[in-house]
Design a protein around this motif. Structure first.
Motif, short mmCIF file in Angstrom:
data_model
loop_
_atom_site.label_atom_id
_atom_site.label_comp_id
_atom_site.label_asym_id
_atom_site.label_seq_id
_atom_site.Cartn_x
_atom_site.Cartn_y
_atom_site.Cartn_z
N VAL A 108 0.78 -1.18 -0.39
CA VAL A 108 0.50 0.14 0.45
C VAL A 108 0.38 1.30 -0.33
O VAL A 108 1.77 0.94 0.65
N ASN A 109 0.32 2.33 -0.46
CA ASN A 109 0.79 3.78 0.15
C ASN A 109 1.84 3.83 0.71
O ASN A 109 0.99 3.92 1.93
N GLY A 110 3.50 4.39 1.10
CA GLY A 110 3.23 5.05 2.38
C GLY A 110 4.87 3.43 3.19
O GLY A 110 4.97 4.27 4.03
N VAL A 111 4.48 2.76 2.60
CA VAL A 111 4.93 1.80 3.07
C VAL A 111 6.49 2.05 2.87
O VAL A 111 7.65 0.62 3.58
N GLY A 112 7.25 2.34 2.20
CA GLY A 112 8.38 2.54 1.44
C GLY A 112 8.16 0.88 0.49
O GLY A 112 9.59 1.49 0.28
N GLU A 221 9.24 -13.91 -7.67
CA GLU A 221 9.28 -13.29 -6.40
C GLU A 221 7.97 -12.45 -6.27
O GLU A 221 8.12 -11.42 -6.97
N ASN A 222 7.36 -12.46 -5.86
CA ASN A 222 6.04 -11.74 -5.03
C ASN A 222 6.49 -11.34 -3.52
O ASN A 222 5.82 -12.08 -2.82
N LEU A 223 6.98 -10.34 -3.48
CA LEU A 223 7.63 -9.53 -2.16
C LEU A 223 7.14 -8.12 -1.73
O LEU A 223 6.23 -7.92 -2.50
N LEU A 224 5.62 -8.33 -1.48
CA LEU A 224 5.02 -8.05 0.04
C LEU A 224 5.56 -6.68 1.23
O LEU A 224 6.79 -7.14 1.88
N VAL A 225 5.83 -5.50 0.81
CA VAL A 225 5.99 -4.10 1.86
C VAL A 225 5.69 -4.29 2.46
O VAL A 225 4.39 -3.14 2.44
N LEU A 226 6.03 -4.53 3.81
CA LEU A 226 4.65 -3.97 5.19
C LEU A 226 5.76 -2.48 6.15
O LEU A 226 7.48 -2.84 6.05
N ASP A 227 5.43 -2.10 6.81
CA ASP A 227 5.86 -0.58 7.61
C ASP A 227 5.94 -1.41 9.02
O ASP A 227 5.20 -1.73 9.42
N ALA A 228 7.12 -1.31 8.93
CA ALA A 228 7.31 -2.19 10.66
C ALA A 228 6.59 -0.74 11.73
O ALA A 228 5.79 -2.05 12.65
N LEU A 252 10.61 -5.75 4.72
CA LEU A 252 9.61 -5.31 6.24
C LEU A 252 10.90 -3.55 6.49
O LEU A 252 12.02 -3.60 6.71
N THR A 253 10.16 -3.04 6.44
CA THR A 253 10.76 -1.25 6.00
C THR A 253 10.82 -0.45 7.97
O THR A 253 9.64 -0.65 8.37
N LYS A 276 12.41 -11.59 3.96
CA LYS A 276 13.28 -11.59 3.18
C LYS A 276 14.39 -10.26 2.86
O LYS A 276 15.69 -10.96 2.40
N PHE A 277 14.27 -9.20 3.20
CA PHE A 277 14.85 -8.20 3.66
C PHE A 277 13.89 -7.29 4.69
O PHE A 277 12.38 -7.37 5.11
N ILE A 278 15.04 -6.71 4.69
CA ILE A 278 14.94 -5.43 6.34
C ILE A 278 15.28 -3.99 5.93
O ILE A 278 16.65 -3.91 5.34
N GLY A 279 14.53 -3.48 6.49
CA GLY A 279 14.90 -1.60 5.92
C GLY A 279 15.56 -1.13 7.59
O GLY A 279 14.89 -1.22 7.96
N VAL A 280 17.10 -0.86 7.91
CA VAL A 280 17.43 -0.51 8.42
C VAL A 280 18.12 0.75 8.37
O VAL A 280 19.37 1.69 9.92
#
Length: 411
Positions: A108-112, A221-228, A252-253, A276-280
């Motif tokens: 969704v919008n705004g999750v990075g 790969e179908n990757l879902l981006v979520l805002d932590a 996870l951003t 699979k990835f984390i934004g730090v």
């Protein structure tokens, strides 16, 4: 800065919120009993782990304690770290061995989402792969321009149409360009509109048909981006998207800016989705491949032993600990590194009620100063003494832990 250091630094707020609270709680117990397990479950739930996963972790801890014959509460943190690492273990890598492979990014919008795509492209290019981006989020205003900025930063090509164009057509043209240029990886942005799941499902289904027709047998790969920062709401969001698309993993951003990183645990256990990835961080190289062992270590290792040994002041009988002077350019020492040596208290014979009253007077003074934004450093030594006072009742010990975390966040 190494991988572990980046993850550990990015988990600072989550570490204080979860393992910081748990460590304070465990240190207040002299034995392992039901009260300890109940408080542990409560702290895990408060750390956005969720009730189901919190009860699972507590159950695993009970099993470990029974099997190993553990009686010292001080050993619990190490066991918890192992349980969390085991819970998160599994295949967290990208499967992109075909040429080309395709990564569809959803969120969704705004999750990075756009930022995550740019950082992922830079990471893959640094690994020697040729990458091309497809700006298939044609629904959101400025999405194409934002992705173009990141394509330039990562120095990778991008295929775009105008705003409002058919997303499937953008994906088709991106695949055609990737074939012509012999690109290794295609990364396509998409529009996430959970308020109208039917449109989302129809759009993703059309994109999937294009991919299957133009790239039969390709790795995808179908990757879902979520805002932590959304915590448990992120779990609910993932459930919704899982109903609309075949999600293969989570990105996870914004993990460095929130204390809610515990959401990683229910995402893996309850939804069965690998992170699979984390934004730090904010830099282009701050999107890190998820490493379960490193994450668990960064979550529970409050301080590396070598660093702690260097910073701990030497205390002699009858002397108060002196603040440690940092090395030039190094971090400032913590106010909480060691408690001053407690003076012999005339109240040693005081009743539990008198002790409770004395503590509450101190707590009210501290909270009043915190509310007014005052300097509370002079109250820290007494707060540390209360933290180490095992004769306080359980409610007062909980209040001490909360006060410790509040003061730490302000100093």
């Amino acid at each position: 800065m190494g991988l572990f250091d980046k993850i550990r630094q990015g988990l600072k707020k989550t570490r204080e919120n979860i393992s910081g609270q748990i460590s304070l709680m465990v240190n207040s117990f002299t034995k392992i009993d039901e009260d300890l397990f109940e408080e542990l479950t409560e702290l895990l739930v408060m750390g956005d782990v969720g009730m189901d996963t919190a009860e699972f972790i507590t159950g695993e801890l009970r099993r470990h304690i029974k099997e190993k014959g553990i009686t010292d509460p001080g050993l619990i943190m190490g066991e918890l770290q192992g349980i969390v690492a085991e819970l998160l273990a599994g295949d967290c890598g990208l499967h992109i061995s075909t040429q080309p492979s395709l990564i569809l990014v959803i969120g969704v919008n705004g999750v990075g989402k756009t930022t995550a795509i740019g950082k992922m492209a830079a990471m893959l290019k640094a690994q020697g792969k040729s990458v091309i981006l497809g700006a298939a989020d044609t629904f959101r205003a400025a999405a194409i321009e934002q992705l173009e900025v990141w394509a330039q930063r990562a120095d990778v090509p991008m295929i775009k149409h105008g705003e409002g164009a058919d997303p499937a057509a953008v994906v088709f043209d991106t695949i055609a360009a990737a074939k012509a240029r012999h690109c290794d990886v295609i990364i396509c942005d998409t529009a996430g509109r959970l308020h109208n799941k039917k449109n989302l499902m129809d759009e993703l289904a059309k994109i999937s048909r294009i991919i299957e027709r133009e790239l039969p047998g390709c790795d995808r790969e179908n990757l879902l981006v979520l805002d932590a920062a959304t915590g448990q709401n992120g779990v609910n969001q993932a459930r919704e998207f899982m109903g609309a698309a075949s999600i293969t993993g989570i990105v996870l951003t914004k993990l460095d800016g929130t204390p809610k990183g515990g959401v990683v645990l229910p995402i893996k256990r309850e939804l069965g989705l690998p992170v699979k990835f984390i934004g730090v961080g904010e830099q282009i190289d701050d999107l890190q491949p998820f490493e379960p062992q490193a994450f668990a270590a960064g979550l529970f290792n409050m301080e590396e032993p070598a660093a702690r040994a260097e910073q701990e002041p030497v205390e002699r009988a009858g002397q108060t600990a002196q603040p440690v002077q940092p090395e030039a350019g190094g971090p400032a020492p913590s106010l909480f590194m060691a408690a001053p040596v407690a003076e012999e208290q005339a109240e040693s014979e005081e009743s539990p009620e008198e002790r409770h009253t004395r503590f509450r007077r101190f707590a009210e003074t501290l909270m009043e100063k915190l509310d007014k934004g005052g300097d509370v450093k002079e109250l820290v030594p007494e707060l540390i003494q209360w933290r180490d006072d095992r004769e306080l009742d359980r409610d007062d010990q909980r209040l001490v832990r909360n006060l410790m975390l509040t003061v730490q966040s302000r100093t």
